[in-house]
Design a protein around this motif. Structure first.
Motif, PDB file in Angstrom:
ATOM      1  N   ALA A 126       0.829  -1.203   0.000  1.00 54.79           N
ATOM      2  CA  ALA A 126       0.000   0.000   0.000  1.00 54.79           C
ATOM      3  C   ALA A 126       0.863   1.253   0.000  1.00 54.79           C
ATOM      4  CB  ALA A 126      -0.930  -0.005   1.211  1.00 54.79           C
ATOM      5  N   GLY A 127       1.880   1.258   0.857  1.00 57.18           N
ATOM      6  CA  GLY A 127       2.733   2.426   0.955  1.00 57.18           C
ATOM      7  C   GLY A 127       3.552   2.676  -0.294  1.00 57.18           C
ATOM      8  N   LEU A 128       4.086   1.624  -0.885  1.00 54.61           N
ATOM      9  CA  LEU A 128       4.938   1.785  -2.063  1.00 54.61           C
ATOM     10  C   LEU A 128       4.136   2.122  -3.318  1.00 54.61           C
ATOM     11  CD1 LEU A 128       7.428  -1.181  -1.492  1.00 54.61           C
ATOM     12  CD2 LEU A 128       7.883   1.268  -1.188  1.00 54.61           C
ATOM     13  N   ALA A 129       2.898   1.621  -3.399  1.00 50.35           N
ATOM     14  CA  ALA A 129       2.108   1.803  -4.614  1.00 50.35           C
ATOM     15  C   ALA A 129       1.181   3.006  -4.551  1.00 50.35           C
ATOM     16  CB  ALA A 129       1.279   0.547  -4.878  1.00 50.35           C
ATOM     17  N   GLY A 130       0.940   3.532  -3.348  1.00 49.89           N
ATOM     18  CA  GLY A 130      -0.005   4.630  -3.246  1.00 49.89           C
ATOM     19  C   GLY A 130      -1.432   4.174  -3.460  1.00 49.89           C
ATOM     20  N   GLY A 131      -1.713   2.928  -3.143  1.00 53.91           N
ATOM     21  CA  GLY A 131      -3.057   2.379  -3.285  1.00 53.91           C
ATOM     22  C   GLY A 131      -3.360   1.480  -2.117  1.00 53.91           C
ATOM     23  N   ALA A 132      -4.194   0.493  -2.332  1.00 53.83           N
ATOM     24  CA  ALA A 132      -4.492  -0.489  -1.289  1.00 53.83           C
ATOM     25  C   ALA A 132      -3.692  -1.748  -1.552  1.00 53.83           C
ATOM     26  CB  ALA A 132      -5.991  -0.809  -1.265  1.00 53.83           C
ATOM     27  N   GLY A 133      -3.069  -2.279  -0.497  1.00 58.28           N
ATOM     28  CA  GLY A 133      -2.315  -3.525  -0.611  1.00 58.28           C
ATOM     29  C   GLY A 133      -3.202  -4.711  -0.280  1.00 58.28           C
ATOM     30  N   LEU A 134      -3.044  -5.783  -1.034  1.00 59.34           N
ATOM     31  CA  LEU A 134      -3.863  -6.980  -0.858  1.00 59.34           C
ATOM     32  C   LEU A 134      -2.970  -8.191  -0.625  1.00 59.34           C
ATOM     33  CD1 LEU A 134      -6.152  -6.552  -4.011  1.00 59.34           C
ATOM     34  CD2 LEU A 134      -6.651  -5.757  -1.703  1.00 59.34           C
ATOM     35  N   VAL A 135      -3.338  -9.034   0.326  1.00 64.49           N
ATOM     36  CA  VAL A 135      -2.672 -10.323   0.491  1.00 64.49           C
ATOM     37  C   VAL A 135      -3.755 -11.372   0.727  1.00 64.49           C
ATOM     38  CG1 VAL A 135      -1.098 -11.724   1.847  1.00 64.49           C
ATOM     39  CG2 VAL A 135      -0.542  -9.335   1.408  1.00 64.49           C
ATOM     40  N   ILE A 337      -4.336  -2.462  -5.489  1.00 68.40           N
ATOM     41  CA  ILE A 337      -5.411  -1.776  -6.199  1.00 68.40           C
ATOM     42  C   ILE A 337      -5.090  -0.296  -6.192  1.00 68.40           C
ATOM     43  CG2 ILE A 337      -7.867  -1.224  -6.272  1.00 68.40           C
ATOM     44  CD1 ILE A 337      -8.438  -3.729  -4.743  1.00 68.40           C
ATOM     45  N   GLY A 338      -5.159   0.336  -7.343  1.00 70.97           N
ATOM     46  CA  GLY A 338      -4.900   1.763  -7.423  1.00 70.97           C
ATOM     47  C   GLY A 338      -5.590   2.369  -8.619  1.00 70.97           C
ATOM     48  N   PRO A 339      -5.413   3.641  -8.852  1.00 75.54           N
ATOM     49  CA  PRO A 339      -5.989   4.275 -10.043  1.00 75.54           C
ATOM     50  C   PRO A 339      -5.360   3.700 -11.310  1.00 75.54           C
ATOM     51  CG  PRO A 339      -4.449   5.755  -8.946  1.00 75.54           C
ATOM     52  CD  PRO A 339      -4.629   4.587  -8.033  1.00 75.54           C
ATOM     53  N   THR A 340      -6.021   3.856 -12.431  1.00 70.25           N
ATOM     54  CA  THR A 340      -5.486   3.295 -13.678  1.00 70.25           C
ATOM     55  C   THR A 340      -4.153   3.921 -14.053  1.00 70.25           C
ATOM     56  OG1 THR A 340      -6.846   4.883 -14.922  1.00 70.25           O
ATOM     57  CG2 THR A 340      -7.723   2.654 -14.640  1.00 70.25           C
ATOM     58  N   ARG A 341      -3.841   5.073 -13.489  1.00 69.98           N
ATOM     59  CA  ARG A 341      -2.543   5.692 -13.806  1.00 69.98           C
ATOM     60  C   ARG A 341      -1.467   5.274 -12.814  1.00 69.98           C
ATOM     61  NH1 ARG A 341      -0.703  10.172 -11.292  1.00 69.98           N
ATOM     62  NH2 ARG A 341      -2.009  11.202  -9.732  1.00 69.98           N
ATOM     63  N   LEU A 342      -1.536   4.042 -12.352  1.00 70.72           N
ATOM     64  CA  LEU A 342      -0.463   3.477 -11.543  1.00 70.72           C
ATOM     65  C   LEU A 342       0.877   3.603 -12.258  1.00 70.72           C
ATOM     66  CD1 LEU A 342      -1.864   0.086 -10.173  1.00 70.72           C
ATOM     67  CD2 LEU A 342      -1.004   1.970  -8.783  1.00 70.72           C
ATOM     68  N   ASN A 343       1.925   3.707 -11.497  1.00 72.90           N
ATOM     69  CA  ASN A 343       3.274   3.659 -12.059  1.00 72.90           C
ATOM     70  C   ASN A 343       3.608   2.187 -12.310  1.00 72.90           C
ATOM     71  OD1 ASN A 343       6.006   3.678 -12.623  1.00 72.90           O
ATOM     72  ND2 ASN A 343       6.522   5.174 -11.042  1.00 72.90           N
ATOM     73  N   TYR A 344       3.106   1.655 -13.427  1.00 71.80           N
ATOM     74  CA  TYR A 344       3.225   0.220 -13.687  1.00 71.80           C
ATOM     75  C   TYR A 344       4.673  -0.253 -13.730  1.00 71.80           C
ATOM     76  CZ  TYR A 344      -1.707   0.595 -15.004  1.00 71.80           C
ATOM     77  OH  TYR A 344      -3.061   0.829 -14.999  1.00 71.80           O
ATOM     78  N   GLY A 345       5.553   0.574 -14.283  1.00 72.13           N
ATOM     79  CA  GLY A 345       6.949   0.187 -14.401  1.00 72.13           C
ATOM     80  C   GLY A 345       7.598  -0.050 -13.052  1.00 72.13           C
ATOM     81  N   ARG A 346       7.147   0.668 -12.032  1.00 77.12           N
ATOM     82  CA  ARG A 346       7.691   0.490 -10.684  1.00 77.12           C
ATOM     83  C   ARG A 346       6.909  -0.565  -9.917  1.00 77.12           C
ATOM     84  NH1 ARG A 346       6.634   4.217  -5.563  1.00 77.12           N
ATOM     85  NH2 ARG A 346       8.161   3.353  -4.108  1.00 77.12           N
ATOM     86  N   ILE A 347       5.574  -0.562 -10.042  1.00 78.45           N
ATOM     87  CA  ILE A 347       4.726  -1.401  -9.194  1.00 78.45           C
ATOM     88  C   ILE A 347       4.786  -2.870  -9.588  1.00 78.45           C
ATOM     89  CG2 ILE A 347       2.355  -1.821  -8.446  1.00 78.45           C
ATOM     90  CD1 ILE A 347       3.834   0.711  -7.355  1.00 78.45           C
ATOM     91  N   ILE A 348       4.840  -3.180 -10.861  1.00 83.06           N
ATOM     92  CA  ILE A 348       4.853  -4.581 -11.285  1.00 83.06           C
ATOM     93  C   ILE A 348       6.037  -5.342 -10.682  1.00 83.06           C
ATOM     94  CG2 ILE A 348       5.077  -6.129 -13.278  1.00 83.06           C
ATOM     95  CD1 ILE A 348       3.395  -4.091 -14.863  1.00 83.06           C
TER      96      ILE A 348
END
Length: 368
Positions: A126-135, A337-348
């Motif tokens: 959650a913290g790294l992606a700026g969204g909600a973290g799921l496990v 889970i985040g907005p569609t403008r996630l930083n995909y290059g970093r988050i993936i």
């Protein structure tokens, strides 16, 4: 001149269109705002005039890769455009060194139990992606585990009136699984004992799926020194037990960072859509079913916008990866889970690396 027929792959784009498209998407992922041709000409480093860029943007819009959300000339990628970018233009590297250090430090706490580990993983994502973290917590599936012993215990007749047996499967790691099976009337207690002894001798140290064909072959060729009733019990049991099953009712979903997700979604999404997103998050069984889909893929799976059946109306994206046990069986999933403008290059890469760490730590906990 036609630039890109609808739904054609990226390789059909000419070099100019590819460069313009890439710069527009990258600008959108950074700012969340549409970008105009004049701004793009000044900031992108493209050796193109605003007029040339404008013409290319118009073509990309006509083919469904860009949209103009307002009356201005600015453009932003559509869902189709984002998917094309992620699949064909996104360059994935290693996990950023700072992200790797933060994950290593947080998820390498030897004193943390499995539940604490997964809560920490969800919070870190959650913290790294700026969204909600799921496990999604591990399955209780025992497919792929070696068996130590099998017992059949007679029970009273079930609702259907058929005789029942309690089957006790003891696995090499100490896990005990109890299953109920029905069988035809007339099976004697001696046959139950014989079936248990036969299976225990042939399964010891082997998995159900690995030993299944050998056991059935021994029975079919008449080499098994058991009566027909015991053989029928074994055949019936193996047919059911060796198939992978997922009992989703005993799986927990850990969600962290919902407030952070709200803050980041509010900038680009209307209140009604945000409310829908949080209603979806409350339906945890549906979310578990969505994450279970990640277990059909060996690696990171990405759902963008309406590709995601659960959050199709909330303009959000989900990045999810499975984690595995020591035998490389997929047992759960982590994601964002985040907005569609996630930083995909970093988050993936972050989601993928987190999945690896969770699998490794769970294995270490098991060995202690």
């Amino acid at each position: 001149m036609s630039l890109l027929p609808p739904h054609m792959p990226l390789v059909e784009m000419d070099a100019r269109a590819r460069d313009v498209f890439r710069d527009i998407v990258q600008s959108y992922l950074e700012s969340g705002q549409p970008i105009g041709s004049r701004t793009l000409a000044l900031s992108s480093g493209l050796s193109l005039s605003p007029a040339s860029i404008r013409n290319t943007m118009a073509d990309l819009t006509r083919y469904g890769l860009l949209s103009a959300p307002h009356s201005s000339a600015g453009r932003m990628p559509t869902q189709l455009g984002l998917r094309l970018f992620v699949d064909g233009l996104l360059e994935l590297g290693e996990v950023d060194a700072r992200d790797r250090k933060a994950l290593d430090e947080k998820l390498s706490n030897d004193s943390a139990d499995a539940t604490q580990l997964m809560e920490q993983a969800s919070s870190m994502l959650a913290g790294l992606a700026g969204g909600a973290g799921l496990v999604l917590t591990p399955t209780t599936s025992t497919v792929g585990k070696a068996v130590r012993h099998v017992d059949f215990v007679h029970l009273d007749a079930g609702p259907s009136g058929n005789a029942q047996a309690l089957v006790v499967l003891v696995y090499a790691d100490g896990h005990v699984e109890n299953r109920i099976m029905e069988y035809p009337d007339g099976v004697l207690p001696a046959s139950l004992e014989s079936a248990g002894n036969f299976l225990s001798a042939r399964l010891r140290g082997r998995t159900l799926s690995d030993a299944r064909s050998d056991i059935l072959s021994e029975i079919s060729k008449g080499r098994a020194e058991i009566d027909r009733s015991a053989a029928n019990l074994i055949e019936q049991g193996l047919a059911a037990w060796s198939k992978p099953t997922k009992n989703r009712t005993d799986r927990a979903l850990i969600v962290r960072g919902s407030a952070q997700l709200l803050d980041n979604m509010a900038a680009q999404t209307d209140l009604e859509r945000i409310q829908m997103l949080f209603q979806d998050l409350e339906r945890k069984q549906d979310l578990i079913a969505l994450l279970d889909r990640a277990e059909d893929a060996d690696g990171v799976k990405i759902f963008i916008g309406t590709e995601n059946p659960l959050f199709s109306l909330s303009e959000s994206s989900v990045v999810v990866a499975p984690y595995k046990d020591a035998a490389q069986n997929i047992i759960g999933a982590v994601g964002v889970i985040g907005p569609t403008r996630l930083n995909y290059g970093r988050i993936i890469p972050v989601v993928d690396y987190t999945a690896q760490l969770v699998g490794q730590r769970l294995d270490q906990n098991y060995k202690r």
